[in-house]
Design a protein around this motif. Sequence first.
Motif, PDB file in Angstrom:
ATOM      1  N   THR A 119      13.405 -16.872  89.903  1.00 24.76           N
ATOM      2  CA  THR A 119      13.675 -18.028  89.040  1.00 24.76           C
ATOM      3  C   THR A 119      12.759 -19.204  89.366  1.00 24.76           C
ATOM      4  OG1 THR A 119      15.419 -18.746  90.573  1.00 24.76           O
ATOM      5  CG2 THR A 119      16.076 -17.364  88.717  1.00 24.76           C
ATOM      6  N   ASP A 176      17.912 -22.422  81.514  1.00 24.55           N
ATOM      7  CA  ASP A 176      19.240 -22.902  81.909  1.00 24.55           C
ATOM      8  C   ASP A 176      20.278 -22.561  80.838  1.00 24.55           C
ATOM      9  OD1 ASP A 176      18.116 -23.908  84.205  1.00 24.55           O
ATOM     10  OD2 ASP A 176      17.892 -25.943  83.417  1.00 24.55           O
ATOM     11  N   GLN A 184      12.142 -24.252  81.335  1.00 23.59           N
ATOM     12  CA  GLN A 184      13.307 -24.419  82.201  1.00 23.59           C
ATOM     13  C   GLN A 184      14.575 -24.724  81.402  1.00 23.59           C
ATOM     14  OE1 GLN A 184      13.097 -23.933  85.663  1.00 23.59           O
ATOM     15  NE2 GLN A 184      15.318 -23.839  85.411  1.00 23.59           N
ATOM     16  N   PRO A 203       7.985 -24.951  83.966  1.00 22.97           N
ATOM     17  CA  PRO A 203       8.789 -26.130  83.615  1.00 22.97           C
ATOM     18  C   PRO A 203       9.039 -26.252  82.117  1.00 22.97           C
ATOM     19  CG  PRO A 203       7.100 -26.696  85.228  1.00 22.97           C
ATOM     20  CD  PRO A 203       6.823 -25.293  84.811  1.00 22.97           C
TER      21      PRO A 203
END
Length: 358
Positions: free
Chosen positions: A330, A342, A338, A335
Amino acid sequence: ADLAGWPSETLDALIACANSLDSLTRGHLWLLAYERRYREQLLGALAGKPDRRAEARLPSAQVVMCMDDREEGTRRHLEEIAPGIETYGAAGFFGVAMYWQGAGDAGRTALCPVVVQPVHAVTEIAAPGEDDALRRQLLRRQQRAEWRESLMQATRRSPVLAPVLGALAAAPALGALVAGSLAPAWLGDALARWQERSDGTPTTRVALTAEAPAAAPTPQAPQAGFTDDEQAERVAAFLRMIGLTRDFAPLVLMLGHGSESRNNPHRSAYDCGACSGRHGGPNARVFAAMANRPAVRARLAVQGLTIPESTWFVAAQHNTCDDAVLWYDTDLVPPARQAEFDTLVVQLAEACRAHAAE
């Protein structure tokens, strides 16, 4: 209510017709009626659902799961909870036949259908800068195993220590038994936190790339890793096989599965059949690592299979015993992806909870 409005002569004719049937024909008619009722319920439910695929031109994520029937429920709940997710089914070794050796494993394990003999081996190694942390973790696991074995042998062989150790262990053993029966989730979380604090959480990677092909790899002497061409060949073959060749989502999840079991002679029957009755998480992890490599994507583009730079492959393993999900690598998620990652973690966890409740 429908029959109440019929004329009496029609009802009499209907009853006479039913009474004239032999038992075999009557049973057949009942069977047809049951099947028709089932079709009406199923097709009616499907027809009543709005076509939510039209809400978005591209899926928010694509999830590739094993076609095992233990994954069917989770897949169904995931589609219900997250209509923007597109799911695929495939054999749970994901087209990667290999010998696998995880960090701390005593030897290699074949993760592929039983009729296949792999000639490639992949190992789990420490990430850069994590060698000492992984070495400490493995050392502590070995020490615990040695202490456990010493305690067991002492209770078996020592006439003095056996009753003393048995008396000392009675209270904590009873507490663990009660907690495991009344609050198994709490006990499992507590033990996992304790083990994490004790062993640490070193970051690992998969050593999957071979610089050059071996001369003549065999199951007894497998090649260490896959070459770039071999990786591209396997990724392309698998993606074409499941029909995922365009309209890639920002995230593509390769979801293997397996089960935890203790003292069960049929343990392998609860794991992934495509992986010879073992866990399919390493296969998912290796495939995702292959599909993310620029060298592999460049070869795929030459073949007409273009994976956008904005697409990232992630891997996880679904535990079909307690519906937990173990995610791999993970820390490598870009970025820019991300937030979607999530969201996917939450959606998959909710699908697992819904399946467990069912």
